[in-house]
Design a protein around this motif. Structure first.
Motif, PDB file in Angstrom:
ATOM      1  N   GLU A 107      41.199 -47.507  -8.246  1.00  0.00           N
ATOM      2  CA  GLU A 107      39.804 -47.178  -7.939  1.00  0.00           C
ATOM      3  C   GLU A 107      39.506 -47.319  -6.447  1.00  0.00           C
ATOM      4  OE1 GLU A 107      37.729 -49.864 -10.665  1.00  0.00           O
ATOM      5  OE2 GLU A 107      36.839 -48.098 -11.591  1.00  0.00           O
ATOM      6  N   TYR A 108      40.217 -48.213  -5.803  1.00  0.00           N
ATOM      7  CA  TYR A 108      40.021 -48.468  -4.378  1.00  0.00           C
ATOM      8  C   TYR A 108      40.331 -47.224  -3.545  1.00  0.00           C
ATOM      9  CZ  TYR A 108      40.290 -51.209  -0.057  1.00  0.00           C
ATOM     10  OH  TYR A 108      40.088 -51.711   1.198  1.00  0.00           O
ATOM     11  N   TYR A 109      41.189 -46.346  -4.080  1.00  0.00           N
ATOM     12  CA  TYR A 109      41.615 -45.145  -3.351  1.00  0.00           C
ATOM     13  C   TYR A 109      40.861 -43.891  -3.813  1.00  0.00           C
ATOM     14  CZ  TYR A 109      45.559 -48.203  -2.287  1.00  0.00           C
ATOM     15  OH  TYR A 109      46.337 -49.260  -1.891  1.00  0.00           O
ATOM     16  N   GLY A 110      40.093 -44.026  -4.905  1.00  0.00           N
ATOM     17  CA  GLY A 110      39.448 -42.854  -5.477  1.00  0.00           C
ATOM     18  C   GLY A 110      38.063 -42.590  -4.912  1.00  0.00           C
ATOM     19  N   ASP A 111      37.513 -41.445  -5.298  1.00  0.00           N
ATOM     20  CA  ASP A 111      36.139 -41.140  -4.915  1.00  0.00           C
ATOM     21  C   ASP A 111      35.226 -41.423  -6.111  1.00  0.00           C
ATOM     22  OD1 ASP A 111      36.472 -39.041  -6.681  1.00  0.00           O
ATOM     23  OD2 ASP A 111      36.653 -37.513  -5.125  1.00  0.00           O
ATOM     24  N   LYS A 112      33.960 -41.108  -5.947  1.00  0.00           N
ATOM     25  CA  LYS A 112      32.962 -41.433  -6.970  1.00  0.00           C
ATOM     26  C   LYS A 112      33.274 -40.761  -8.308  1.00  0.00           C
ATOM     27  CE  LYS A 112      27.949 -41.387  -7.739  1.00  0.00           C
ATOM     28  NZ  LYS A 112      26.625 -41.011  -7.154  1.00  0.00           N
ATOM     29  N   THR A 113      33.690 -39.506  -8.256  1.00  0.00           N
ATOM     30  CA  THR A 113      33.977 -38.761  -9.487  1.00  0.00           C
ATOM     31  C   THR A 113      35.166 -39.357 -10.230  1.00  0.00           C
ATOM     32  OG1 THR A 113      33.141 -36.708  -8.516  1.00  0.00           O
ATOM     33  CG2 THR A 113      34.562 -36.499 -10.439  1.00  0.00           C
ATOM     34  N   VAL A 114      36.257 -39.563  -9.509  1.00  0.00           N
ATOM     35  CA  VAL A 114      37.466 -40.126 -10.108  1.00  0.00           C
ATOM     36  C   VAL A 114      37.196 -41.509 -10.674  1.00  0.00           C
ATOM     37  CG1 VAL A 114      39.716 -41.111  -9.535  1.00  0.00           C
ATOM     38  CG2 VAL A 114      39.153 -38.811  -8.780  1.00  0.00           C
ATOM     39  N   ASN A 115      36.489 -42.333  -9.908  1.00  0.00           N
ATOM     40  CA  ASN A 115      36.268 -43.713 -10.330  1.00  0.00           C
ATOM     41  C   ASN A 115      35.408 -43.822 -11.579  1.00  0.00           C
ATOM     42  OD1 ASN A 115      37.870 -44.559  -8.263  1.00  0.00           O
ATOM     43  ND2 ASN A 115      36.221 -45.284  -6.951  1.00  0.00           N
ATOM     44  N   LYS A 116      34.566 -42.822 -11.795  1.00  0.00           N
ATOM     45  CA  LYS A 116      33.773 -42.818 -13.022  1.00  0.00           C
ATOM     46  C   LYS A 116      34.697 -42.745 -14.238  1.00  0.00           C
ATOM     47  CE  LYS A 116      31.944 -39.000 -14.581  1.00  0.00           C
ATOM     48  NZ  LYS A 116      31.087 -37.809 -14.804  1.00  0.00           N
ATOM     49  N   TYR A 117      35.696 -41.890 -14.173  1.00  0.00           N
ATOM     50  CA  TYR A 117      36.626 -41.742 -15.291  1.00  0.00           C
ATOM     51  C   TYR A 117      37.565 -42.942 -15.407  1.00  0.00           C
ATOM     52  CZ  TYR A 117      34.932 -36.959 -15.305  1.00  0.00           C
ATOM     53  OH  TYR A 117      34.125 -35.838 -15.358  1.00  0.00           O
ATOM     54  N   LEU A 118      37.967 -43.502 -14.274  1.00  0.00           N
ATOM     55  CA  LEU A 118      38.799 -44.698 -14.313  1.00  0.00           C
ATOM     56  C   LEU A 118      38.033 -45.853 -14.944  1.00  0.00           C
ATOM     57  CD1 LEU A 118      40.489 -44.554 -10.784  1.00  0.00           C
ATOM     58  CD2 LEU A 118      41.614 -44.163 -12.989  1.00  0.00           C
TER      59      LEU A 118
END
Length: 214
Positions: A77-88
């Motif tokens: 999550e530290y490397y992701g953006d808002k969209t990706v982190n929502k799914y993570l």
């Protein structure tokens, strides 16, 4: 005159120290953008081990591996953006719920399979997006490595669904393979349009989230 020179010297030291601090900070930020091999690949391995231990009626070992996977997904999550982190984050919540079911001896194989499928697809999507960013930054080899990890996660995810579930993972697998083949055969400055794959990944994860709420 001496006092003036002292002030100049002090300001010179401050500027040098500030410059070193800025360079260190920028270097730290640059390092943060590059996800490590262990972080990228290990969630896939731990999730697979969790399923294996569950099949072998070893709930403690299963839970232990899920916890390890969750810890690494939080790191991604530290490397992701808002969209990706929502799914993570959604996948972390569902894996946590599965742990509670296993510890309460109320195991639903369907729930476990869907949570593992979701987590693997969330990790795949995150690493696909990070790969895209690496490619934008001309880190060709890192981008290919993360695409290969994306491919591995997608392949593993097919273990947890049936054809009648209607998830078209095979198409996603084919498209990621095509991206890898293209980048392997192209020069270091080549780019790739990930928009269609990104959209399909989001559609899969949105559908999983919808089914989890039913």
């Amino acid at each position: 005159m001496s006092k003036k020179l002292d002030n100049i010297a002090i300001w010179g030291i401050i500027i040098v120290v500030a410059g070193i601090g800025t360079l260190t900070y920028l270097s730290h930020l640059s390092a943060q953008k590059h996800i490590g091999e262990w972080t990228a690949t290990s969630p896939i391995r731990f999730l697979s081990k969790a399923q294996q231990h569950l099949n072998e009626h070893e709930p403690y070992e299963c839970v232990e591996n899920i916890h390890k996977a969750i810890k690494l997904i939080k790191t991604i999550e530290y490397y992701g953006d808002k969209t990706v982190n929502k799914y993570l984050e959604n996948s972390i919540n569902d894996l946590t719920r599965i742990v509670e079911e296993i510890e309460g001896d109320e195991i639903s194989i369907k729930d476990v399979n869907m949570a593992l499928f979701e987590a693997l697809n969330a990790v795949a999507y995150a690493e696909l997006m990070i790969s895209e960013h690496d490619l934008d930054n001309n880190d060709h080899q890192k981008a290919i490595f993360l695409l290969q990890t994306t491919l591995s996660a997608l392949k593993k995810s097919t273990r947890y669904i049936q054809p009648e579930d209607g998830f078209n993972e095979e198409r996603l697998i084919s498209e990621v393979k095509s991206a890898i083949e293209y980048l392997n055969s192209s020069n270091q400055s080549s780019q790739y349009d990930f928009s269609e794959i990104n959209q399909e990944m989001e559609e899969v994860l949105e559908r999983v989230n919808l089914e989890q709420t039913l």
